[in-house]
Design a protein around this motif. Structure first.
Motif: not given
Length: 116
Positions: A84-94, A64-65, A41-45
């Motif tokens: 879940t992937f988290k990208n702190d480079a995105v300005k919009d917190a939502s 690169s996330v 599933v991680a590979g497919c994600a």
């Protein structure tokens, strides 16, 4: 003559069709009800995330996330995978957290920024 045509047609159908692959493989399309492994599933994600980038659905900064978490959760009708992937480079917190959903067997369901 009928037998010859029948045998030729039957032989051609076996030789000219591609085999069906149950249980998955490299294409992230799975048949059956066997639960997919987390690594699959991680590979497919990651593949699906790249597709979303290619199709302009999410920003290229997601490339690169790395995967943050993969877990099984109760979906609308049955258990499913939530990645879940988290990208702190995105300005919009939502929109800093991208959620991808897969069936328990590993087929892609959808993606959003809400987690629902």
């Amino acid at each position: 003559m009928k037998n010859f045509i029948f045998i030729t047609s039957l032989t051609a159908s076996f030789l000219l069709t591609s085999p069906a692959h149950a249980g998955g493989g490299g294409d992230c399309h799975f048949h059956g009800n066997a639960p997919a492994k987390e690594s699959v599933v991680a590979g497919c994600a990651n593949e699906q995330k790249d597709t979303l980038i290619r199709n302009g659905k999410i920003d290229a900064s997601w490339k690169s996330v790395k995967l943050d978490k993969a877990e099984t959760v109760e979906g609308k009708s049955k258990k499913e995978w939530k990645v879940t992937f988290k990208n702190d480079a995105v300005k919009d917190a939502s929109k800093q957290t991208l959620y991808l959903f897969f069936t328990l067997s590993g087929n892609f369901i959808g993606a959003n920024f809400t987690g629902n």
